[in-house]
Enzyme design. Structure first.
Site, PDB file in Angstrom:
ATOM      1  N   LEU A 197       0.826  -1.212   0.000  1.00 44.64           N
ATOM      2  CA  LEU A 197       0.000   0.000   0.000  1.00 44.64           C
ATOM      3  C   LEU A 197       0.860   1.261   0.000  1.00 44.64           C
ATOM      4  CD1 LEU A 197      -2.978  -0.610   2.458  1.00 44.64           C
ATOM      5  CD2 LEU A 197      -3.049  -0.328  -0.025  1.00 44.64           C
ATOM      6  N   CYS A 198       2.001   1.199   0.726  1.00 44.54           N
ATOM      7  CA  CYS A 198       2.808   2.419   0.817  1.00 44.54           C
ATOM      8  C   CYS A 198       3.466   2.742  -0.520  1.00 44.54           C
ATOM      9  CB  CYS A 198       3.827   2.313   1.935  1.00 44.54           C
ATOM     10  SG  CYS A 198       4.370   0.651   2.266  1.00 44.54           S
ATOM     11  N   THR A 199       3.773   1.715  -1.308  1.00 44.51           N
ATOM     12  CA  THR A 199       4.306   1.969  -2.654  1.00 44.51           C
ATOM     13  C   THR A 199       3.249   2.690  -3.486  1.00 44.51           C
ATOM     14  OG1 THR A 199       5.654  -0.010  -2.544  1.00 44.51           O
ATOM     15  CG2 THR A 199       5.230   0.862  -4.742  1.00 44.51           C
ATOM     16  N   GLU A 257       3.000   6.261  -2.077  1.00 45.78           N
ATOM     17  CA  GLU A 257       4.167   7.136  -2.074  1.00 45.78           C
ATOM     18  C   GLU A 257       4.995   7.106  -3.342  1.00 45.78           C
ATOM     19  OE1 GLU A 257       5.696   9.317   0.328  1.00 45.78           O
ATOM     20  OE2 GLU A 257       3.546   9.355   0.726  1.00 45.78           O
ATOM     21  N   CYS A 308      -0.498  -0.067   6.378  1.00 43.18           N
ATOM     22  CA  CYS A 308       0.613  -0.545   5.558  1.00 43.18           C
ATOM     23  C   CYS A 308       1.465  -1.498   6.387  1.00 43.18           C
ATOM     24  CB  CYS A 308       1.471   0.609   5.049  1.00 43.18           C
ATOM     25  SG  CYS A 308       2.631   0.043   3.802  1.00 43.18           S
TER      26      CYS A 308
END
Ligand SMILES: [Zn+2]
Lengths: 455, 190
Positions: A216-218, A221, B112
């Site tokens: 999710l962070c990829t 961001e 995350c």
């Protein structure tokens, strides 16, 4: 040979079945022990055997046609989907004017128009909407599905009919064989599942790789690909802008919104390749479908179904893979069963008195030589009879401990129960999940839980 | 393979006893595996579990984390777990119901945590995920941010981060948003 400008006449009925009849009327060396060749076998099969086809999409259309042309006369087809314009290139039973109608209903009608004597009953609903009883009428189930979840469900239903005798041998009358087809682009498989004899879907579910998931962070961001931008719009942006609103991948407006958001993001990060159809592909996890892969896999499935039912030849043992990507490769692998499979395995037979309570039952498991299971939690068809932990569940299920098992299992003569606990394995106590067949002493096997009668 | 005579007999018999049986609910292999995971849960002291739909629905539950150390000490954070029938082939879907100022949890509740997506393996279990969630509170990670502003503050000014966390926990959603939005430009000027 007819000259090219001369239209060949439509095949008369006996002409159409000539090759099939030859296959079914002559003895051979590679036939099954039960094969009983005769000129009337095709008719007998046609009138006695009911086949269920699960799925009326790319593979399902092919399967219905192939099965109808293989002598099966009583078919049912189940599919919850309606026809989309993008299906028309390969789901050859559908026409432009069918868009929006039920796949199962249109497919059934089209095949009946073309193959006389065939009756196809469509079911426009989810597979879970049918009573389990519905599935018991079929001699064989042929699967043309694209989801693991749906396969797993049908597998558990079909394996659920299987009963074992006291020597842990499958009882033949309770067998519900399956033929499972699957395609992905240029690759496909056809497998034969005879519960209790060949591995079931759950025995080697690891054959299906889990879907690729991006962090999710990829997505949030550092997007690097078009798929990252699309998944960002789908998984993060949608909820941010439409809190509480359910995303529907089949709603064109929703998909259009995802597409335009993904495009904005791609522009922001200088990424190319976001198109509407790619967006659909990523969100719905669609791999481009190749019509000929469906045709090849379906042909293999229909043939296996015919062999299983008639015994006219040995079936594939047990997993055929096709790959048309780099040349053409067809390979058959023999997978083995998981002896302890919770879905198709026999489980351990436990005999109980009708007066035995749940707590006595749990005590028995500790002493049972095949189990030696301590601290057992017990579940039966989705009902948690007793949970050792966590505390909240232990409290909620504790009142059951003093209740007779016969009552908790609703007066069934036999029932399947699953238990979790610490069991002995090679001298060590390890946490285990086991399937048990509970039978009550002195209760006639005629209650509602039975799927068949012994002869 | 199939004995047709037996099929014929079975048909007759079915016709005779049609409609006698009650439908049986199918328990998926995923539900059974989840039953095992739940009955073997070993919850850390900081964590409790609840089943809003009662004892027979294990596929939907809530995990309540009350961190006993670190920036989030004193807070209560509720996570919803949704487990699909394809579990453990598919990881559980986990959302944070409590609005929180955290570099790895966004304001929509997305979490995350690598084992919930790209690093999920069927050998992992619910306990692993619960430990992972606890770790998020003791060791928030500024390298893989989901809340960019919070991550920048944590990296560049841990004191301010601590203050922001306290403010957000005291004030709920409004202050989480305020903290998230107002501190970002400030950080860039630092
Ligand atoms: Zn199995």
């Amino acid at each position: 040979m007819a000259s090219p400008d001369e239209e060949s006449p439509a095949p008369t009925e006996p002409e159409r079945w000539r090759d099939l009849d030859m296959l079914l009327s002559r003895p051979g060396n590679l036939v099954d022990a039960n094969f009983d060749p005769s000129p009337g076998l095709r008719d007998t099969l046609g009138s006695l055997v009911e086949v269920l086809v699960v799925g009326a999409g790319g593979l399902g259309c092919e399967l219905l046609k192939d099965l109808a042309l293989s002598g099966f006369k009583n078919l049912h087809v189940i599919d919850m989907d309606t026809i989309d314009v993008s299906n028309l290139n390969r789901q050859f039973l559908f026409r432009v004017q069918d868009v929006g109608k039920s796949k199962a209903e249109v497919a059934a009608e089209r095949v009946m128009e073309r193959v006389s004597g065939v009756n196809i009953v469509p079911h426009f609903c989810r597979i879970e909407d049918k009573e389990i009883d519905f599935y018991s009428q079929f001699s064989i189930i042929v699967l043309g599905l694209d989801s693991i979840e749906a396969r797993s469900y049908i597998n558990s239903v079909a394996c659920g009919f299987l009963e074992y005798d006291s020597d842990d041998k499958p009882i033949p009358e309770t067998l519900k064989p399956m033929v499972d087809g699957g395609t992905e682009g240029f690759k496909g498989h056809a497998r034969v599942i005879v519960p209790g004899s060949t591995p079931c879907f759950e025995c080697n579910i690891w054959l299906f790789p889990p879907q690729v998931k991006f962090p999710l962070c990829t997505l949030a961001e550092t997007p690097r690909t078009a798929a990252h931008c699309i998944e960002y719009a789908h998984l993060i942006k949608w909820n941010e802008v439409h809190p509480g609103k359910h995303f529907d991948a089949d709603d064109a407006e929703h998909m259009q919104w995802i597409y335009s958001e993904a495009l904005k993001r791609a522009e922001l990060f200088g990424i190319s390749g976001v198109t509407y159809s790619f967006t659909q592909g990523v969100v719905k996890n669609i791999i481009p479908a190749i019509a000929s892969t469906n045709a090849i896999v379906s042909a293999a499935c229909a043939l296996e179904a015919l062999k299983l039912i008639s015994g006219c030849s040995k079936t594939v043992s047990n997993y055929l893979t096709y790959n048309g990507l780099d040349g053409t490769h067809i390979n058959v692998s023999e997978f083995v069963r998981d002896k302890d499979c919770l879905v198709c395995g026999p489980g351990t037979l436990i005999e109980l008195d009708t007066s035995s309570t749940l707590s006595e039952f749990i005590k028995m498991l500790e002493e049972h030589p095949k189990l030696l299971m301590s601290r057992a939690s017990v579940t039966h068809e989705g009902e948690n009879l007793y949970m050792q932990s966590p505390e909240v569940l232990e409290q909620m299920t504790r009142p059951n401990l003093g209740v007779p098992m016969f009552e908790l299992l609703k007066g069934a003569a036999r029932a399947t129960v699953h238990v979790t606990g610490m069991a002995e394995n090679n001298g060590k106590k390890v946490s285990s999940l086991r399937k048990l067949r509970v039978a009550f002493k002195g209760v006639e096997k005629n209650s509602k839980m039975d799927t068949t009668e012994s002869f | 393979m199939l004995n047709l005579i037996k099929i014929k007999d079975k048909k007759k018999e079915q016709a005779a006893s049609a409609g006698g049986r009650a439908p049986v609910k199918k328990q998926s292999a995923g539900e059974l595996r989840l039953h095992k995971d739940i009955s073997e849960l070993n919850l850390p002291k900081s964590t409790s579990i609840s089943f809003p739909n009662g004892k027979d629905d294990l596929m939907n539950f809530e995990i309540i984390v009350r961190p006993d150390e670190g920036y989030y000490l004193g807070g209560t954070f509720v996570f919803t777990f949704q487990v699909s029938p394809s579990y453990p082939h598919e990881p559980p879907k986990v959302k944070c119901k409590t609005k929180v100022y955290h570099p790895n949890i966004d304001l929509e509740g997305n979490v995350c945590l690598n084992i919930l997506r790209e690093d999920w393996k069927p050998v992992l279990n619910i306990n692993t995920v619960i430990y992972g969630l606890n770790l998020l509170f003791t060791q928030p990670n500024d390298e893989d941010p989901l809340n960019h502003e919070a991550a920048a503050v944590l990296r560049d000014n841990p004191k301010l981060f601590e203050a922001n966390v306290k403010r957000a926990m005291a004030g709920g959603l409004g202050s989480v948003r305020a903290v998230g939005l107002s501190q970002a430009p400030q950080m860039q000027s630092l």
